[in-house]
Design an enzyme around this catalytic site. Structure first.
Site, PDB file in Angstrom:
ATOM      1  N   TRP A  39       0.816  -1.213   0.000  1.00  0.00           N
ATOM      2  CA  TRP A  39       0.000   0.000   0.000  1.00  0.00           C
ATOM      3  C   TRP A  39       0.855   1.271   0.000  1.00  0.00           C
ATOM      4  O   TRP A  39       0.336   2.373   0.016  1.00  0.00           O
ATOM      5  CB  TRP A  39      -0.948   0.015   1.202  1.00  0.00           C
ATOM      6  CG  TRP A  39      -0.262  -0.312   2.494  1.00  0.00           C
ATOM      7  CD1 TRP A  39       0.382   0.566   3.322  1.00  0.00           C
ATOM      8  CD2 TRP A  39      -0.156  -1.605   3.104  1.00  0.00           C
ATOM      9  NE1 TRP A  39       0.889  -0.104   4.402  1.00  0.00           N
ATOM     10  CE2 TRP A  39       0.573  -1.436   4.302  1.00  0.00           C
ATOM     11  CE3 TRP A  39      -0.605  -2.880   2.750  1.00  0.00           C
ATOM     12  CZ2 TRP A  39       0.866  -2.504   5.138  1.00  0.00           C
ATOM     13  CZ3 TRP A  39      -0.314  -3.931   3.595  1.00  0.00           C
ATOM     14  CH2 TRP A  39       0.398  -3.747   4.767  1.00  0.00           C
ATOM     15  N   ARG A  40       2.168   1.095   0.028  1.00  0.00           N
ATOM     16  CA  ARG A  40       3.044   2.262  -0.024  1.00  0.00           C
ATOM     17  C   ARG A  40       3.419   2.527  -1.477  1.00  0.00           C
ATOM     18  O   ARG A  40       4.196   1.787  -2.065  1.00  0.00           O
ATOM     19  CB  ARG A  40       4.309   2.021   0.794  1.00  0.00           C
ATOM     20  CG  ARG A  40       4.084   2.224   2.256  1.00  0.00           C
ATOM     21  CD  ARG A  40       5.382   2.163   3.022  1.00  0.00           C
ATOM     22  NE  ARG A  40       5.103   2.297   4.445  1.00  0.00           N
ATOM     23  CZ  ARG A  40       5.903   1.880   5.401  1.00  0.00           C
ATOM     24  NH1 ARG A  40       7.050   1.321   5.097  1.00  0.00           N
ATOM     25  NH2 ARG A  40       5.575   2.041   6.669  1.00  0.00           N
ATOM     26  N   GLU A  53      -5.240   0.657   6.250  1.00  0.00           N
ATOM     27  CA  GLU A  53      -5.288   1.145   7.632  1.00  0.00           C
ATOM     28  C   GLU A  53      -6.333   0.402   8.450  1.00  0.00           C
ATOM     29  O   GLU A  53      -6.114   0.117   9.628  1.00  0.00           O
ATOM     30  CB  GLU A  53      -5.551   2.655   7.664  1.00  0.00           C
ATOM     31  CG  GLU A  53      -4.356   3.491   7.231  1.00  0.00           C
ATOM     32  CD  GLU A  53      -3.117   3.247   8.109  1.00  0.00           C
ATOM     33  OE1 GLU A  53      -3.273   2.854   9.277  1.00  0.00           O
ATOM     34  OE2 GLU A  53      -2.000   3.453   7.606  1.00  0.00           O
ATOM     35  N   GLN A  58      -4.901  -3.174  15.022  1.00  0.00           N
ATOM     36  CA  GLN A  58      -4.686  -4.306  15.939  1.00  0.00           C
ATOM     37  C   GLN A  58      -4.174  -5.553  15.248  1.00  0.00           C
ATOM     38  O   GLN A  58      -4.375  -6.663  15.737  1.00  0.00           O
ATOM     39  CB  GLN A  58      -5.994  -4.650  16.657  1.00  0.00           C
ATOM     40  CG  GLN A  58      -6.522  -3.552  17.520  1.00  0.00           C
ATOM     41  CD  GLN A  58      -5.783  -3.468  18.808  1.00  0.00           C
ATOM     42  OE1 GLN A  58      -6.058  -4.209  19.721  1.00  0.00           O
ATOM     43  NE2 GLN A  58      -4.831  -2.586  18.879  1.00  0.00           N
ATOM     44  N   GLY A  97      -9.780 -11.600  11.652  1.00  0.00           N
ATOM     45  CA  GLY A  97     -10.264 -11.210  12.969  1.00  0.00           C
ATOM     46  C   GLY A  97     -10.933  -9.849  13.008  1.00  0.00           C
ATOM     47  O   GLY A  97     -10.917  -9.102  12.019  1.00  0.00           O
ATOM     48  N   TYR A  98     -11.510  -9.530  14.144  1.00  0.00           N
ATOM     49  CA  TYR A  98     -12.238  -8.264  14.319  1.00  0.00           C
ATOM     50  C   TYR A  98     -13.120  -7.971  13.119  1.00  0.00           C
ATOM     51  O   TYR A  98     -12.904  -7.013  12.377  1.00  0.00           O
ATOM     52  CB  TYR A  98     -11.255  -7.118  14.559  1.00  0.00           C
ATOM     53  CG  TYR A  98     -10.580  -7.156  15.905  1.00  0.00           C
ATOM     54  CD1 TYR A  98     -11.314  -7.349  17.057  1.00  0.00           C
ATOM     55  CD2 TYR A  98      -9.221  -6.987  16.018  1.00  0.00           C
ATOM     56  CE1 TYR A  98     -10.701  -7.382  18.298  1.00  0.00           C
ATOM     57  CE2 TYR A  98      -8.598  -7.020  17.260  1.00  0.00           C
ATOM     58  CZ  TYR A  98      -9.342  -7.220  18.384  1.00  0.00           C
ATOM     59  OH  TYR A  98      -8.734  -7.240  19.610  1.00  0.00           O
ATOM     60  N   TYR A 136      -7.129   7.902  15.069  1.00  0.00           N
ATOM     61  CA  TYR A 136      -5.899   7.465  14.420  1.00  0.00           C
ATOM     62  C   TYR A 136      -6.082   7.278  12.912  1.00  0.00           C
ATOM     63  O   TYR A 136      -5.304   7.788  12.107  1.00  0.00           O
ATOM     64  CB  TYR A 136      -5.379   6.146  15.024  1.00  0.00           C
ATOM     65  CG  TYR A 136      -4.397   5.502  14.081  1.00  0.00           C
ATOM     66  CD1 TYR A 136      -3.118   6.024  13.951  1.00  0.00           C
ATOM     67  CD2 TYR A 136      -4.783   4.468  13.228  1.00  0.00           C
ATOM     68  CE1 TYR A 136      -2.229   5.504  13.019  1.00  0.00           C
ATOM     69  CE2 TYR A 136      -3.906   3.943  12.296  1.00  0.00           C
ATOM     70  CZ  TYR A 136      -2.631   4.462  12.202  1.00  0.00           C
ATOM     71  OH  TYR A 136      -1.776   3.975  11.271  1.00  0.00           O
ATOM     72  N   ASP A 154      -0.819   6.000  16.756  1.00  0.00           N
ATOM     73  CA  ASP A 154      -1.149   4.601  17.016  1.00  0.00           C
ATOM     74  C   ASP A 154      -0.278   4.109  18.177  1.00  0.00           C
ATOM     75  O   ASP A 154       0.398   4.906  18.830  1.00  0.00           O
ATOM     76  CB  ASP A 154      -0.950   3.747  15.750  1.00  0.00           C
ATOM     77  CG  ASP A 154       0.530   3.469  15.482  1.00  0.00           C
ATOM     78  OD1 ASP A 154       1.372   4.241  15.958  1.00  0.00           O
ATOM     79  OD2 ASP A 154       0.827   2.472  14.802  1.00  0.00           O
ATOM     80  N   CYS A 234      12.009   0.881  18.102  1.00  0.00           N
ATOM     81  CA  CYS A 234      11.522   1.265  19.436  1.00  0.00           C
ATOM     82  C   CYS A 234      10.438   0.268  19.852  1.00  0.00           C
ATOM     83  O   CYS A 234       9.302   0.624  20.109  1.00  0.00           O
ATOM     84  CB  CYS A 234      10.991   2.699  19.402  1.00  0.00           C
ATOM     85  SG  CYS A 234      10.755   3.434  21.029  1.00  0.00           S
ATOM     86  N   CYS A 244      19.143   3.154  17.130  1.00  0.00           N
ATOM     87  CA  CYS A 244      18.028   4.099  16.982  1.00  0.00           C
ATOM     88  C   CYS A 244      18.537   5.491  16.634  1.00  0.00           C
ATOM     89  O   CYS A 244      19.429   6.021  17.311  1.00  0.00           O
ATOM     90  CB  CYS A 244      17.212   4.152  18.264  1.00  0.00           C
ATOM     91  SG  CYS A 244      15.834   5.323  18.166  1.00  0.00           S
ATOM     92  N   CYS A 250      16.601  10.903  23.316  1.00  0.00           N
ATOM     93  CA  CYS A 250      15.526  10.146  23.963  1.00  0.00           C
ATOM     94  C   CYS A 250      15.672  10.222  25.479  1.00  0.00           C
ATOM     95  O   CYS A 250      16.679   9.810  26.049  1.00  0.00           O
ATOM     96  CB  CYS A 250      15.553   8.697  23.502  1.00  0.00           C
ATOM     97  SG  CYS A 250      14.302   7.667  24.292  1.00  0.00           S
TER      98      CYS A 250
END
Length: 400
Positions: A39-40, A53, A58, A97-98, A136, A154, A234, A244, A250
């Site tokens: 999707w990019r 998205e 989740q 799911g969901y 989000y 998110d 992260c 990182c 940080c």
DNA sequence: TATGCGTGGAC
DNA sequence: TGTCCAAGCAT
């Protein structure tokens, strides 16, 4: 909100130089480490961004990819989706799911055709009014598909920003002079979030910070960069601080507490249940019923079955259940045991094989009984299947 | 603000 | 095999 004069951002007190450093380091890191995802695209298609998205809510990227590919191949735009049957949409979603996400996606597609000429709106309030799109997801669509400098917070972003901008709680007596991470006085008596030693920002504070950071940079790249950093570097546990790009700025890293924040959420107690299902087949057809027994999400087809009370013998109980449902038969050999989860319940599901004379069963449901149908095994894939049926049939080597 | 909603991966 | 875990949206 008017921006204060001087070198600080108004809400979080971050020096502009630090904001610029975070933006610069993150974008440079992303240019080198971004994953190639279907999707990019150089020119994002808002419909595809939206579908991705919703699927990613989740759900991990590696799980989503094959579902996304199949979905956009079948429904290439809003109009194609809006014209679909819910059963076909759920069939393509089966296993992801969901399932309310799929139903909401379809409802939203139809609303877009009715109200928005089949296009996703570019206003946050209109996006958020669509089923399945919240704070989000609206921010993700606006920034990624429409290049708007909108925050998209998110779980990854929450973790990155919380660690980046952690503030240590002062051990002195707290009162109205206690300040939150955003610099505002905390309500007197309000409990401080987090483990107690650190002050973690609220959702609203995180969004203010994310909005500051996404201004004056390419929004699509920046929002995806910070999510990507959260997913790859992260991480919730064992973050890769050594590699990182933000470790030098940080706060959690400086204090050595990166693994302690954000404070983990309470995990609900696991409830375990047992369920038995029957693989009833006849002449290459399998009997399925629509979401009736607990353990199958609404609208999905699964093998006929029942929950097994504690201390009951599964086979006996299943036989009794089948008799009560007009499927009077003895169950045969145990086929497999699959375990699957409904939210935070785990359901151990045992399947038994049964051969039934198809002529003995009417497909028209009696009152109070679930809808049932015989399905050619080769056609099962076109049905939205519950996990017991899906996993059993995927793993069952014996021909039916 | 708390709870329900699935699943697959890590260990 | 069992246990833990992720972190958006609707209600």
């Amino acid at each position: 909100m008017p921006r204060a004069r001087g070198s600080k951002h108004p809400a979080d007190g971050l020096p502009r130089r630090r904001v610029a450093a975070i933006q610069r380091r993150l974008l440079r890191w992303y240019a080198a480490h971004r994953r190639r995802l279907p999707w990019r695209r150089a020119r994002p298609d808002p419909y595809r961004v939206w579908v991705a998205e919703i699927m990613l809510q989740q759900t991990q990227i590696s799980t989503v990819i094959p579902y996304y590919e199949r979905f956009v191949a079948r429904f290439c735009n809003v109009a194609a989706l809006a014209a679909a049957d819910e059963e076909e949409v759920l069939a393509l979603w089966s296993g992801l799911g969901y399932y309310s996400r799929a139903r909401s996606l379809l409802r939203s597609a139809r609303l877009l055709i009715e109200r928005h000429d089949g296009r996703l709106p570019r206003q946050r309030d209109l996006l958020e009014s669509l089923p399945g799109i919240g704070r989000y997801t609206a921010g993700a669509i606006l920034s990624i598909a429409f290049s708007q400098p909108e925050p998209a917070v998110d779980g990854n972003v929450r973790r990155v920003l919380t660690r980046l901008m952690l503030t240590k709680q002062k051990p002195v007596q707290r009162s109205r002079c206690q300040r939150t991470a955003a610099g505002r006085p905390r309500r007197a008596g309000a409990p401080a979030p987090g483990a107690g030693r650190f002050s973690e920002p609220t959702a609203a504070e995180l969004e203010v910070r994310a909005r500051d950071l996404v201004s004056s940079v390419p929004p699509a790249d920046f929002n995806q960069a910070i999510m990507e950093l959260g997913a790859l570097v992260c991480r919730p546990s064992a973050p890769l601080c050594a590699t990182c790009p933000l470790s030098r700025v940080c706060e959690a890293r400086r204090l050595g507490v990166q693994e302690q924040v954000p404070s983990p959420r309470k995990q609900p107690a696991t409830v375990r249940q047992s369920r038995a299902v029957a693989l009833i087949h006849n002449n290459g057809r399998v009997l399925v019923e629509r979401a009736f027994s607990p353990g199958t999400p609404r609208g999905l087809w699964d093998l006929p079955g029942t929950l097994i009370p504690e201390n009951s013998e599964p086979r006996r109980h299943l036989e009794r259940h089948l008799r009560s449902q007009g499927l009077g038969t003895r169950v045969g050999a145990r086929l497999a045991c699959v375990e699957h989860g409904i939210t935070f319940r785990r359901i151990r599901c045992t399947a038994y094989e049964t051969v039934l004379d198809g002529s003995a069963l009417s497909e028209s449901p009696a009152a109070g009984r679930p809808a049932r149908r015989w399905v050619e095994r080769s056609h099962l894939r076109s049905l939205p299947m519950g996990s017991a049926a899906r996993r059993l049939l995927a793993s069952c080597r014996r021909p039916i």
